[in-house]
Design an enzyme around this catalytic site. Structure first.
Site, PDB file in Angstrom:
ATOM      1  N   CYS A  37       1.258  -1.071   0.421  1.00 60.08           N
ATOM      2  CA  CYS A  37      -0.328  -0.254  -0.018  1.00 60.08           C
ATOM      3  C   CYS A  37       0.758   1.332  -0.208  1.00 60.08           C
ATOM      4  O   CYS A  37       0.257   2.375  -0.547  1.00 60.08           O
ATOM      5  CB  CYS A  37      -1.160   0.209   1.555  1.00 60.08           C
ATOM      6  N   HIS A 242      -1.102   0.848   7.243  1.00 58.89           N
ATOM      7  CA  HIS A 242      -2.011   1.408   5.824  1.00 58.89           C
ATOM      8  C   HIS A 242      -1.718   2.540   5.559  1.00 58.89           C
ATOM      9  O   HIS A 242      -1.334   4.295   6.080  1.00 58.89           O
ATOM     10  CB  HIS A 242      -3.435   1.151   5.880  1.00 58.89           C
TER      11      HIS A 242
END
Length: 292
Positions: A37, A242
């Site tokens: 990510c 994330h």
């Protein structure tokens, strides 16, 4: 490059979605499972800025093709920045940073070690990996901060990183055990130990903050993000390990919807207005929609 089937959704192949960004057609990358990510977030910022381009014929792109795209763009962009003088100190520094960055890029399919600091939304511990954001000219933000107005807490850990406060919490537990052991000692009264007591006090202040901000964002952090992120700026937001592409439109923050579940959806943005609240999803025009 071959076109791939749905079975190719993995940590090495990424679905491409066509969207509209302020009236202009753009392509963004979607994530299935737990892929890289950080690289996807950076690429999505560059794609929305129209600095990276992916062939309209492609529905998927591999991780290594993505690394190649970013590497080529970095070479080109930083060659311009050096002003054509390869011997200047600026050009030498750029080459060194670029070399470090190119070493890091192929490793980003296993994530990125980011250690945020609690004094501000742009405060992170410097690592070699962070050069990727600098060279790509992409700002990295987080929202896990302690307010300066909370004097005791700010003085205790406002200048510390996440790794450092974990060490403080461990020190607090060890200090508590030692103090408890002294209390149960055969001696009627143990001598006070200010050093151990201070460790316990600081640890409890930190633990209280951690318990109140278990979602890794504080109300003060959200307010600071609203104040710091510029209107229509494209950046990357870090939370719970994330990374998401983020922008600000008409004073509100939005995170790009990159989960594979949005592949065939008209929804593009998630409105980011609450620390712990109901999520609002929006279309390409930032209009709220109840559909997902």
């Amino acid at each position: 490059v071959r076109l791939m089937s749905n079975e190719d959704d993995s940590t090495d192949n990424y679905r491409i979605k066509d969207v509209v960004f302020f009236g202009a057609p753009r392509r963004i990358l979607l994530q299935s499972k737990n892929g890289p990510c950080p690289l996807l977030a950076i690429c999505n910022v560059l794609l929305l800025r129209n600095l990276l381009k992916i062939s309209p014929d492609l529905r998927y792109i591999t991780f290594f093709e993505l690394v190649g795209l970013v590497s080529d763009w970095l070479f080109e962009a930083n060659a311009k920045d050096s002003g054509g003088d390869s011997t200047s100190s600026r050009a030498v520094n750029l080459r060194e940073s670029l070399s470090s960055c190119l070493e890091v890029l192929p490793k980003l399919n296993v994530g990125l070690d980011v250690n945020c600091k609690f004094g501000g939304v742009t405060d992170f511990e410097y690592t070699q990996e962070m050069t990727v954001f600098d060279l790509c000219d992409v700002s990295l933000y987080h929202g896990w901060i302690v307010a300066r107005e909370d004097t005791r807490a700010y003085e205790t850990f406002g200048n510390l990183s996440y790794n450092q406060i974990v060490e403080r919490i461990i020190a607090c537990e060890e200090a508590r055990e030692k103090l408890c052991a002294k209390e149960t000692d055969a001696a009627p009264e143990g001598q006070p130990n200010p050093e151990l007591e201070k460790l316990v006090e600081e640890g409890l202040i930190i633990k209280d903050f951690m318990d109140r901000t278990a979602s890794q964002i504080s109300y003060d952090g959200l307010m600071a993000l609203h104040d710091t992120v510029r209107e229509r700026q494209l950046a990357v937001f870090f939370r719970n390990s994330h990374f998401n592409a983020m922008t600000k439109y008409e004073g509100k923050l939005y995170l790009l919807c990159t989960d594979i579940a949005f592949a065939n959806s008209h929804l593009v943005w998630e409105r980011f207005t609450e620390v712990d609240g109901d999520t609002e999803y929006c279309d390409a025009e930032f209009r709220t929609s109840t559909e997902r």
